[in-house]
Write a protein that holds these residues in place. Structure first.
Motif, PDB file in Angstrom:
ATOM      1  N   LEU A  59      -0.136  28.144  -0.216  1.00 48.27           N
ATOM      2  CA  LEU A  59      -0.078  29.580  -0.487  1.00 48.27           C
ATOM      3  C   LEU A  59       0.997  30.241   0.364  1.00 48.27           C
ATOM      4  N   SER A 108      -5.175  35.334 -10.547  1.00 48.71           N
ATOM      5  CA  SER A 108      -6.129  34.225 -10.472  1.00 48.71           C
ATOM      6  C   SER A 108      -5.612  33.005 -11.218  1.00 48.71           C
ATOM      7  N   LEU A 127      -2.697  31.392  -9.231  1.00 48.83           N
ATOM      8  CA  LEU A 127      -3.166  30.651  -8.062  1.00 48.83           C
ATOM      9  C   LEU A 127      -3.857  29.359  -8.484  1.00 48.83           C
ATOM     10  N   ALA A 128      -4.648  29.420  -9.555  1.00 46.20           N
ATOM     11  CA  ALA A 128      -5.337  28.224 -10.051  1.00 46.20           C
ATOM     12  C   ALA A 128      -4.334  27.175 -10.526  1.00 46.20           C
ATOM     13  N   ILE A 130      -9.936  30.206  -5.395  1.00 46.89           N
ATOM     14  CA  ILE A 130     -10.046  31.653  -5.257  1.00 46.89           C
ATOM     15  C   ILE A 130     -11.477  32.065  -4.932  1.00 46.89           C
ATOM     16  N   ARG A 131     -12.433  31.485  -5.634  1.00 49.07           N
ATOM     17  CA  ARG A 131     -13.820  31.922  -5.487  1.00 49.07           C
ATOM     18  C   ARG A 131     -14.314  31.758  -4.056  1.00 49.07           C
ATOM     19  N   SER A 136     -12.597  31.694  -1.289  1.00 51.32           N
ATOM     20  CA  SER A 136     -11.920  32.662  -0.417  1.00 51.32           C
ATOM     21  C   SER A 136     -12.485  34.060  -0.609  1.00 51.32           C
ATOM     22  N   ARG A 137     -12.744  34.424  -1.868  1.00 51.35           N
ATOM     23  CA  ARG A 137     -13.305  35.742  -2.155  1.00 51.35           C
ATOM     24  C   ARG A 137     -14.695  35.877  -1.528  1.00 51.35           C
TER      25      ARG A 137
END
Length: 118
Positions: free
Chosen positions: A5, A46, A49-50, A56-57, A59-60
């Protein structure tokens, strides 16, 4: 920040023209959208990034739990556009209640105080 990232963000920053994008000059979005003056949508970000295998999930969830630990629900709910009940549920999830841990430890001990399991 994951290395992949960080590298992608550095590449994005390098792509910006010296004066920024003309359409986004007043508000220089880090992730500018297709429409002038708008940021990229959450769903598009999203998907991007995927595509680079950046989760993502998790980190969120981590970010929401951390906010719930640091701020009262009445503060972070309006900040994130959450319903007050949802914010309260995140607060409960982030609670650091150790009573269940202590109870589990006390019931798992062998008779006589031997905790070696032998």
């Amino acid at each position: 920040m994951p290395e992949l990232l960080a590298r992608l963000l550095a590449d994005l920053a390098d792509q910006a023209p010296p004066g920024g994008w003309a359409a986004n000059a007043p508000r220089r979005w880090f992730f500018p959208g297709v429409r002038p003056g708008r940021h990229i949508s959450a769903s598009v970000l999203s998907r991007r990034l995927a595509a680079h295998h950046i989760p993502i999930r998790a980190s969120r969830t981590t970010a929401l739990v951390q906010l719930a630990q640091d701020l009262p629900p009445a503060i972070f709910a309006p900040m994130l556009g959450l319903h007050p009940i949802t914010a309260q549920q995140w607060r409960r999830r982030a609670a650091t209640d150790w009573t269940a841990y202590f109870e589990a430890r006390s019931t798992s001990r062998a008779p006589g105080g031997d905790t070696t399991g032998a």
